[in-house]
Motif scaffolding. Structure first.
Motif, mmCIF file in Angstrom:
data_model
loop_
_atom_site.group_PDB
_atom_site.id
_atom_site.type_symbol
_atom_site.label_atom_id
_atom_site.label_comp_id
_atom_site.label_asym_id
_atom_site.label_seq_id
_atom_site.Cartn_x
_atom_site.Cartn_y
_atom_site.Cartn_z
ATOM 1 N N VAL A 45 73.571 24.957 -74.142
ATOM 2 C CA VAL A 45 72.149 25.270 -74.068
ATOM 3 C C VAL A 45 71.778 26.117 -75.278
ATOM 4 O O VAL A 45 72.457 27.109 -75.582
ATOM 5 N N SER A 46 70.732 25.729 -75.986
ATOM 6 C CA SER A 46 70.239 26.491 -77.128
ATOM 7 C C SER A 46 68.890 27.101 -76.780
ATOM 8 O O SER A 46 68.130 26.547 -75.989
ATOM 9 N N TYR A 47 68.611 28.243 -77.391
ATOM 10 C CA TYR A 47 67.306 28.871 -77.197
ATOM 11 C C TYR A 47 66.805 29.403 -78.540
ATOM 12 O O TYR A 47 67.582 29.730 -79.431
ATOM 13 N N MET A 66 63.850 26.785 -74.845
ATOM 14 C CA MET A 66 65.222 26.561 -74.391
ATOM 15 C C MET A 66 65.411 25.073 -74.131
ATOM 16 O O MET A 66 64.521 24.413 -73.576
ATOM 17 N N TRP A 67 66.571 24.526 -74.520
ATOM 18 C CA TRP A 67 66.829 23.092 -74.344
ATOM 19 C C TRP A 67 68.338 22.836 -74.350
ATOM 20 O O TRP A 67 69.132 23.697 -74.721
ATOM 21 N N SER A 68 68.705 21.646 -73.954
ATOM 22 C CA SER A 68 70.107 21.229 -73.961
ATOM 23 C C SER A 68 70.455 20.680 -75.341
ATOM 24 O O SER A 68 69.794 19.772 -75.837
ATOM 25 N N VAL A 86 61.854 37.883 -68.275
ATOM 26 C CA VAL A 86 61.485 36.551 -67.802
ATOM 27 C C VAL A 86 62.763 35.850 -67.399
ATOM 28 O O VAL A 86 63.833 36.109 -67.969
ATOM 29 N N PHE A 87 62.671 34.980 -66.417
ATOM 30 C CA PHE A 87 63.883 34.319 -65.939
ATOM 31 C C PHE A 87 63.624 32.839 -65.705
ATOM 32 O O PHE A 87 62.475 32.399 -65.559
ATOM 33 N N PHE A 88 64.711 32.086 -65.668
ATOM 34 C CA PHE A 88 64.675 30.633 -65.491
ATOM 35 C C PHE A 88 65.580 30.303 -64.315
ATOM 36 O O PHE A 88 66.803 30.472 -64.392
ATOM 37 N N ARG A 89 64.977 29.861 -63.218
ATOM 38 C CA ARG A 89 65.757 29.531 -62.027
ATOM 39 C C ARG A 89 66.649 28.306 -62.282
ATOM 40 O O ARG A 89 66.392 27.521 -63.196
ATOM 41 N N PRO A 90 67.693 28.122 -61.456
ATOM 42 C CA PRO A 90 68.543 26.936 -61.604
ATOM 43 C C PRO A 90 67.743 25.643 -61.578
ATOM 44 O O PRO A 90 66.966 25.392 -60.652
ATOM 45 N N ALA A 91 67.896 24.840 -62.622
ATOM 46 C CA ALA A 91 67.184 23.561 -62.747
ATOM 47 C C ALA A 91 67.913 22.716 -63.776
ATOM 48 O O ALA A 91 68.623 23.250 -64.641
ATOM 49 N N PRO A 92 67.773 21.403 -63.713
ATOM 50 C CA PRO A 92 68.412 20.540 -64.731
ATOM 51 C C PRO A 92 67.861 20.841 -66.121
ATOM 52 O O PRO A 92 66.651 20.975 -66.306
ATOM 53 N N ILE A 93 68.762 20.926 -67.097
ATOM 54 C CA ILE A 93 68.374 21.149 -68.494
ATOM 55 C C ILE A 93 68.929 19.988 -69.297
ATOM 56 O O ILE A 93 70.153 19.841 -69.426
ATOM 57 N N GLY A 94 68.044 19.164 -69.823
ATOM 58 C CA GLY A 94 68.511 18.002 -70.570
ATOM 59 C C GLY A 94 67.392 17.008 -70.761
ATOM 60 O O GLY A 94 66.205 17.333 -70.631
ATOM 61 N N GLY A 95 67.787 15.794 -71.096
ATOM 62 C CA GLY A 95 66.813 14.740 -71.300
ATOM 63 C C GLY A 95 65.891 14.990 -72.471
ATOM 64 O O GLY A 95 64.753 14.517 -72.475
ATOM 65 N N ARG A 96 66.376 15.723 -73.471
ATOM 66 C CA ARG A 96 65.573 16.066 -74.651
ATOM 67 C C ARG A 96 64.287 16.774 -74.259
ATOM 68 O O ARG A 96 63.284 16.725 -74.977
ATOM 69 N N ARG A 97 64.299 17.470 -73.122
ATOM 70 C CA ARG A 97 63.138 18.222 -72.683
ATOM 71 C C ARG A 97 63.295 19.680 -73.106
ATOM 72 O O ARG A 97 64.386 20.258 -72.981
ATOM 73 N N VAL A 98 62.216 20.275 -73.598
ATOM 74 C CA VAL A 98 62.240 21.670 -74.012
ATOM 75 C C VAL A 98 61.422 22.491 -73.030
ATOM 76 O O VAL A 98 60.338 22.091 -72.615
ATOM 77 N N PHE A 99 61.974 23.620 -72.620
ATOM 78 C CA PHE A 99 61.280 24.547 -71.732
ATOM 79 C C PHE A 99 60.773 25.703 -72.592
ATOM 80 O O PHE A 99 61.538 26.279 -73.373
ATOM 81 N N SER A 100 59.503 26.048 -72.452
ATOM 82 C CA SER A 100 58.938 27.061 -73.338
ATOM 83 C C SER A 100 57.944 27.938 -72.588
ATOM 84 O O SER A 100 57.410 27.552 -71.534
ATOM 85 N N THR A 101 57.705 29.106 -73.154
ATOM 86 C CA THR A 101 56.708 30.021 -72.634
ATOM 87 C C THR A 101 56.206 30.887 -73.774
ATOM 88 O O THR A 101 56.898 31.061 -74.784
ATOM 89 N N GLU A 102 54.988 31.398 -73.633
ATOM 90 C CA GLU A 102 54.379 32.276 -74.628
ATOM 91 C C GLU A 102 54.199 33.661 -74.014
ATOM 92 O O GLU A 102 53.652 33.795 -72.915
ATOM 93 N N GLU A 135 71.994 30.902 -79.670
ATOM 94 C CA GLU A 135 70.658 31.078 -80.242
ATOM 95 C C GLU A 135 70.486 30.162 -81.450
ATOM 96 O O GLU A 135 71.374 30.061 -82.295
ATOM 97 N N SER A 136 69.359 29.489 -81.521
ATOM 98 C CA SER A 136 69.044 28.611 -82.643
ATOM 99 C C SER A 136 68.097 29.338 -83.594
ATOM 100 O O SER A 136 67.220 30.092 -83.169
ATOM 101 N N ARG A 137 68.282 29.099 -84.900
ATOM 102 C CA ARG A 137 67.414 29.712 -85.894
ATOM 103 C C ARG A 137 66.141 28.920 -86.135
ATOM 104 O O ARG A 137 65.251 29.380 -86.854
#
Length: 254
Positions: free
Chosen positions: A31-33, A68-70, A119-135, A157-159
């Motif tokens: 997982v990268s963020y 955050m993404w896979s 901020v927190f991210f509950r257990p959930a599938p991470i993948g499918g080229r989907r990105v989870f984001s928040t501002e 961590e990704s740059r």
């Protein structure tokens, strides 16, 4: 004929070994963020002839983009969350403002605010080229740490943000990959060796040129692969050590 067979075997081994190294240093699940920070409002210049301010003063509202993404070879499932605990991003400064979570159910994956600076991210599938984001809007200075309960999953961590990370793939990624160039040189060296056998008795000059090409490409490719493998191993060991530290912090806080 035996020499040709050995050259072909060497060519196959040259391709197989780096592939094995790549798979070992690029975990199946990862997982990268990305955390992007910029001032929410223009920072005023200091009065007088002093140099204009280049950084925000303490307490200044900063716009924070969290993604955050896979980035591994396989998706991360909810079962990889140990004890159904969430991934937590804890900031060193208060969160001044946070956008509400989407209307999607939490089991599909959303960031939620908790307390003054988390901020927190509950257990959930991470993948499918989907990105989870928040501002978020966080008071300067913006510092943070990540605590995660993921089992057998590397979190790094990704740059660059998600879209930028995708554009570095494919040919462009290979063009900057030392392992790729090392393998290419070894492959060309074994091709030169295979061509050398039928040519050496027909044209001595071409045979000598191919033998020199084989030696140069083989040595150069081998050195490139060794250096790239050492760098990748060092990065992998560093990421594993960081993951263990984060896991220890997560366990101690619960």
């Amino acid at each position: 004929m035996d020499d040709v067979v050995l050259a072909v075997i060497g060519l196959l081994a040259t391709i197989a070994v780096p592939v094995a190294i790549h798979r070992a240093t690029h975990p199946k699940r990862r997982v990268s963020y990305f955390l992007g920070v910029r001032p929410l409002h223009p920072v005023p210049q200091q009065p007088g002839p002093a140099t204009p301010r280049t950084s925000a003063p303490p307490g200044w509202p900063m716009q924070v983009t969290l993604q955050m993404w896979s980035s591994g070879r396989a998706d991360v499932s909810s079962k990889n969350f140990d004890g159904d605990r969430p991934i937590v991003f804890q900031f060193g400064s208060p969160i001044l403002e946070a956008h509400d979570a989407d209307d999607e159910p939490t089991y599909l994956g959303v960031f939620e605010r908790e307390g003054e600076n988390r901020v927190f991210f509950r257990p959930a599938p991470i993948g499918g080229r989907r990105v989870f984001s928040t501002e978020l809007v966080v008071a300067e200075p913006v510092s943070f740490r990540v605590r995660h309960p993921l089992i057998d999953v590397e979190m790094v961590e990704s740059r660059v943000p998600f879209q930028g990370a995708r554009t570095t793939g494919g040919i462009r990624h290979l063009a900057t990959n030392g392992m790729f160039w090392g393998v290419l040189q070894l492959v060309l060296s074994f091709v030169a060796m295979i061509l050398w056998f039928p040519i050496m008795d027909v044209n001595t000059s071409w045979g000598s040129a191919l033998s020199i090409m084989y030696a140069v490409l083989f040595i150069s490719g081998l050195v490139t692969i060794v250096i790239s493998a050492i760098v990748r191993l060092a990065r992998w060991l560093g990421a594993r050590a960081k993951q263990r530290r984060q896991g220890t912090m997560s366990a101690s806080s619960t």
